[in-house]
Design a protein around this motif. Structure first.
Motif: not given
Ligand code: HEC
Length: 436
Positions: A53-55, A57-60, A64-70, A84-87, A89-93, A199-201, A246-248
């Motif tokens: 649902r939340e990751c 779209g980019c982490h495949r 653009i998300g660089r690594f695939s959480l799928s 740490a990133a969800t805590e 609220r850095r991710m999802p952005p 392509v980031h935005h 934006v992607p995803g």
């Molecule tokens: C809209 C696109 C997008 C979505 C949706 C997204 N990410 Fe990301 N994520 C990125 C990108 C791009 C990076 C590379 C660093 C950056 O540009 O912030 C990244 C980096 C990360 C990182 C490593 C850097 C950090 O900030 O810790 C983690 C961990 C991460 N994502 C986890 C997640 C998780 C878990 C989800 C879903 C709950 C998620 N992301 C959803 C695009 C996304």
């Protein structure tokens, strides 16, 4: 030895590999899993649905998300970082707060506190995978598809983004002719990245007239290679933002029954933000743009109003410098001061600042009472978007809008001024509105 570092993972993912799985490396970064006691979240049952649902779209793979959480193995390796990133609220952005204290948004990417806790508990439990039979079905593609009449074009060239040495970002503007030969409404848009790993935005700007076309053409001609460098805006005076992508997220549509008027023959500037991994490639992009058109005369014209601070002069070395401005709606356009003016319906918001931006709050004084429009509590230039209100807001001519932007200038040694460049700052919020 930490064999499977994040950098390694990124590299593997970039090379199209399955990540750091396999007999010899898997598990080295992961705390020894405790036996699944029944209450611990597992990847297949609890995390995978959230990832879908939340990751994803980019982490495949190839995203653009660089690594695939799928990929369960990659997700396992990234469990601590994901927690740490969800805590934080850095991710999802999503820099605009969606916690309900200042509106909620239809296109939010936002985890509930319980979901954040799931990531935390999963990581703490050693990131167990659980039973593959519990895996959710592959996500359905629920993203919007454009229909009807479309204008389709691309950026006009195969472009290889070239960030300055030591940097990852390249902001590039391309002037294009979308080939729209009759006055119309734009009711939706989509971008198909040519190279989705970079392509980031993407932002689309409409050039107002022939003079604006000439300005953009001159900028293009003045610089070697295709297009020209641009950062916050597009370097041209009379230009209007049309849309941002934006992607995803799939395609975007303006609210039902509304659209942005587009005059026949007008040209566009497509502003591409490329974020280029330090390894991998080559990355060659030729992104495609689609605009959904409608000649339906019954559509309501949508337009942006702009609440901004133009006078920006930020002293260096401060953790927080705030700038603020206030403007009565009646002062924005003569027609808003007309006694017959019923007011505006506000459908969405597009906050904007540059790298030093940290917070932004837009409030309207409606009948003397403060109504919160948007609250940005962790700005990130890389993740700007047009956020659509779950419930549209309303403004009347007498209402007073205010915007406050907070900047962190500790990285600067000189005063930072207003401007379009990456070392300048801006503070504005565009509200997508229709007349009631
Ligand atoms: C809209 C696109 C997008 C979505 C949706 C997204 N990410 Fe990301 N994520 C990125 C990108 C791009 C990076 C590379 C660093 C950056 O540009 O912030 C990244 C980096 C990360 C990182 C490593 C850097 C950090 O900030 O810790 C983690 C961990 C991460 N994502 C986890 C997640 C998780 C878990 C989800 C879903 C709950 C998620 N992301 C959803 C695009 C996304």
């Amino acid at each position: 030895m930490k064999f499977c570092s994040i950098a390694m993972l990124t590299l593997f993912a970039l090379m199209g590999g399955a990540g750091c799985g396999g007999e010899d490396v898997s598990g080295r970064d992961v705390p020894t899993p405790s036996p699944v006691g029944g209450n611990e979240p597992t990847y297949y049952e609890d995390i995978a649905p959230l990832v879908n649902r939340e990751c994803a779209g980019c982490h495949r793979v190839g995203g653009i998300g660089r690594f695939s959480l799928s990929d369960p193995t990659v997700a396992q390796q990234m469990a601590g970082a994901a927690a740490a990133a969800t805590e934080a609220r850095r991710m999802p952005p999503m820099p605009v707060s969606n916690d309900g204290t200042c509106n909620t948004y239809k296109n939010a990417h936002w985890l509930s506190d319980e979901e954040i806790d799931l990531f935390r508990r999963w990581s703490a439990a050693g990131a167990p995978l659980g039973d593959p039979a519990a895996a959710p079905p592959p996500p359905e593609d629920s993203t919007l598809k454009l229909t009807g009449e479309l204008a389709q074009f691309d950026i006009g060239v195969d472009y290889t983004p070239q960030p300055h040495p030591g940097e990852l970002d390249d902001y590039r503007c391309f002037m294009v002719d979308p080939g729209i030969h009759a006055d119309t409404f734009i009711t939706g848009y989509d971008i198909q990245p040519g190279e989705s790993r970079v392509v980031h935005h993407v932002a689309l700007f409409e050039l107002a007239d022939g003079e604006a076309d000439a300005e953009a053409a001159a900028l293009d001609a003045a610089e070697a290679g295709p297009g020209y460098t641009c950062f916050g805006g597009v370097g041209v005076g009379r230009v209007e933002l049309l849309a941002i992508w934006v992607p995803g997220a799939g395609a975007n549509a303006f609210p039902e029954g509304t659209g942005i008027r587009y005059a026949a023959g007008r040209k566009l500037v497509v502003q591409m933000h490329y974020n280029v991994p330090p390894v991998g490639g080559p990355f060659v992009d030729r992104s495609k743009i689609q605009l959904q058109l409608s000649g339906d005369a019954a559509l309501t014209r949508g337009f942006y109003i702009d609440i901004s601070v133009a006078d920006i002069s930020l002293p260096p070395g401060q953790q927080l410098v705030e700038v603020k401005s206030e403007l009565a709606l009646s002062a924005m356009h003569p027609s808003f001061a007309d006694p017959a003016f019923k007011g505006l319906r506000v459908w969405g918001a597009l906050p904007h600042m540059h790298y030093l931006g940290h917070t932004q709050r837009t409030v309207a004084k409606v009948d003397g009472v403060d109504v919160c429009f948007t609250d940005v509590d962790r700005w990130n230039f890389h993740w700007q978007n047009l956020w659509w209100y779950e419930a549209p807001l309303e403004l009347k001519g007498a209402d007073i809008l205010s915007i406050t932007c907070g900047f962190d200038t500790r990285s600067r040694t000189e005063t930072t001024k207003y401007g379009e460049g990456s070392n300048d700052e801006m503070c504005f919020n565009l509200l997508y509105t229709t007349i009631r």
